[in-house]
Design an enzyme around this catalytic site. Structure first.
Site, PDB file in Angstrom:
ATOM      1  N   LYS A 112      -4.753 -17.888 -35.817  1.00 28.96           N
ATOM      2  CA  LYS A 112      -3.753 -18.953 -35.750  1.00 28.96           C
ATOM      3  C   LYS A 112      -3.908 -19.794 -34.479  1.00 28.96           C
ATOM      4  O   LYS A 112      -3.579 -20.973 -34.473  1.00 28.96           O
ATOM      5  CB  LYS A 112      -2.337 -18.361 -35.781  1.00 28.96           C
ATOM      6  CG  LYS A 112      -2.007 -17.532 -36.998  1.00 28.96           C
ATOM      7  CD  LYS A 112      -1.724 -18.379 -38.225  1.00 28.96           C
ATOM      8  CE  LYS A 112      -1.172 -17.557 -39.382  1.00 28.96           C
ATOM      9  NZ  LYS A 112      -2.104 -16.558 -39.939  1.00 28.96           N
TER      10      LYS A 112
HETATM   11  C1  LIG Z   1      -2.543 -16.115 -41.082  1.00 27.67           C
HETATM   12  C2  LIG Z   1      -3.576 -15.048 -41.181  1.00 27.67           C
HETATM   13  C3  LIG Z   1      -4.402 -14.907 -42.326  1.00 27.67           C
HETATM   14  C4  LIG Z   1      -4.244 -15.777 -43.561  1.00 27.67           C
HETATM   15  O1  LIG Z   1      -4.628 -17.104 -43.356  1.00 27.67           O
HETATM   16  P1  LIG Z   1      -4.154 -18.251 -44.384  1.00 27.67           P
HETATM   17  O2  LIG Z   1      -4.585 -19.517 -43.755  1.00 27.67           O
HETATM   18  O3  LIG Z   1      -2.645 -18.119 -44.441  1.00 27.67           O
HETATM   19  O4  LIG Z   1      -4.791 -17.979 -45.688  1.00 27.67           O
HETATM   20  C5  LIG Z   1      -5.373 -13.922 -42.323  1.00 27.67           C
HETATM   21  N1  LIG Z   1      -5.517 -13.087 -41.280  1.00 27.67           N
HETATM   22  C6  LIG Z   1      -4.740 -13.179 -40.163  1.00 27.67           C
HETATM   23  C7  LIG Z   1      -4.941 -12.195 -39.068  1.00 27.67           C
HETATM   24  C8  LIG Z   1      -3.754 -14.159 -40.071  1.00 27.67           C
HETATM   25  O5  LIG Z   1      -2.986 -14.233 -38.967  1.00 27.67           O
END
Ligand SMILES: *Cc1c(COP(=O)(O)O)cnc(C)c1O
Length: 467
Positions: A112
């Protein structure tokens, strides 16, 4: 660059308005009116760029003339200067033609940060130019809240209030949020579940007088700015492994469909990508869709990979819009029926298009642990539960002649218990975070009450002069 809504009833906007608006007025998601394209020569010419330089080049295609190239480059450099690895998004080889791209070297150890760090600076810059003030509220079960707090702390133009369920996040996740002491950051633990937190946020947005009064805003994963900031690392990895003169494939641990939509966008722009693989846990709505055109809601079951415990993959709507050849009316009607019936009725022709673009696989918690263990035994690599689901999927779909790159979305030290159970090793936090368990915490605990939470948002807004 202009943006249209997937539901066709909202005004066409430029980048900075889309950035601040988040969702479109008609309930749809903004998407570029036309896709920028990169020729093979343009891609070749990017091979020498550092990650922040490449990010600035790519993101500028989406920003248009809202922000100058030199300012954008400066913002990108700042965004990635706090990362714990000089390559920002390093590649690690696990096996023949099987690679990992690590997206977890940012301040909160999850992918993120890749988008949120830049989003924070884009918000701050845009608001400062317009002399506007906003108040961001959000609910989190863990990763998004901490990434937003890290990215927006210290801004003079906005405050951030993040609701999390009291005593229901992991300790690392909670501390990453509650140990940030900047005055524009407000953590509230709600005596209730994550769904209660999310309902409170929705209720605040639905309260139009309140929303206007405090200039409410959101930074959830449907914000186009976040997708735009996730496209560069796909290009960076592909260039390192021979693109555009050689195809590559990607596997992405998927929840809200934002990260893999960024990969699909890179392909749309001209990056030669052969396969795109969706990796899910037992909350498998997307893989059920790819296998049987079954996009029906089930209840969310907690898993070892909590950031993928999702029912409605919001960003799927952008893909649907494209697969419907941008028929906004049909897109809006499919999404409305989905809300009502809990099941998405997708025409078979559209489903066939989707299956020609994506493959998918879902893993149980047991299989996830086995993959963590096997990966460690075979390659001495510690993959967190989210990334491990990606690795298993990559092994299933890889082709011998094409590099397959799995996106590693979280640092293993974020999930020490699962790692210890699978490998016997308890991964340590990176140096910059070593004292996380000793830092002072600040957090308000409130009952599940809309009135109390609204009071708290007003009060932080007043204190920070963003009212
Ligand atoms: C948010 C997240 C995901 C999923 O990503 P999306 O863009 O929502 O598909 C996968 N792994 C981690 C560790 C995340 O924080």
């Amino acid at each position: 660059m202009r943006y249209v809504s997937t539901r066709g009833q909202a005004p066409v906007l430029d980048f900075s308005h889309v950035l601040l608006a988040g969702m479109a007025e008609d309930g749809g998601l903004y998407i570029p009116e036309t896709w920028p394209s990169l020729s093979a020569d343009e891609l070749r010419n990017m091979r020498g760029l550092s990650y922040p330089e490449l990010a600035a080049k790519i993101v500028s295609l989406f920003v248009g003339n809202n922000i100058s190239d030199s300012v954008l480059l400066e913002l990108c450099k700042q965004s990635y200067s706090g990362f714990n690895h000089p390559a920002i998004v390093p590649l690690v080889q696990l096996d023949h033609n099987l690679y990992i791209q690590e997206l977890f070297h940012g301040p909160t150890l999850a992918f993120k940060d890749m988008a949120m760090q830049l989003l924070g600076r884009l918000f701050d810059y845009t608001l400062s130019q317009r002399e506007e003030y906003i108040n961001i509220v959000g609910a989190t079960s863990g990763d998004t809240g901490s990434a937003a707090i890290e990215a927006f702390k210290g801004s003079k133009y906005l405050t951030v209030t993040i609701l999390h369920p009291h005593e229901r996040t992991s300790e690392v996740q909670r501390r990453q949020m509650t140990t940030v002491m900047d005055p524009n950051i407000n953590n509230i633990a709600i005596k209730g579940s994550f769904d209660d937190c999310q309902d409170l946020v929705k209720a605040m947005f639905a309260d139009i007088p309140f929303r206007k009064e405090v200039h409410l805003s959101a930074v959830n994963s449907i914000n186009w700015g976040r997708i735009a900031a996730q496209i560069p690392y796909y290009i960076y990895a592909a260039l390192a492994l021979g693109a555009p003169d050689r195809e590559v494939s990607f596997t992405v641990p998927t929840g809200n469909f934002g990260n893999i939509l960024a990969a699909w966008s890179a392909r749309k722009m001209g990056l030669p990508i052969r396969m795109l693989c969706v990796a899910s846990n037992h909350n498998d709505i997307l893989t059920r869709f790819l296998l049987n055109n079954d996009m029906s809601l089930q209840t969310v079951k907690p898993s070892l990979s909590p950031s993928m415990d999702i029912q409605v993959s919001s960003n799927f709507e952008r893909l649907l819009f494209e697969l419907l050849d941008r028929d906004a009316q049909q897109c809006a009607s499919i999404m409305r029926d989905f809300r009502k019936q809990g099941c998405m009725n997708i025409p078979d022709t559209v489903w066939h298009k989707a299956t020609s673009l994506f493959s998918g696989m879902a893993l149980s918690d047991q299989e996830t642990k086995q993959t963590i263990q096997k990966t460690y035994q075979k390659s001495q690599y510690l993959a967190d539960p989210h990334s491990a689901i990606g690795i298993a999927t990559a092994y299933k779909f890889r082709q011998a002649d094409i590099p397959m790159i799995t996106e590693a979305t979280a640092h293993p030290a974020k999930f020490p218990d699962a790692m210890q159970q699978a490998t016997g090793i308890r991964p340590v936090l990176p140096l910059a975070m070593k004292d996380l368990y000793e830092r002072q915490e600040r957090c308000e605990v409130l009952p599940n009450s809309l009135e109390k939470v609204q009071e708290a948002v007003r009060s932080i807004a007043k204190k920070n002069n963003t009212f």
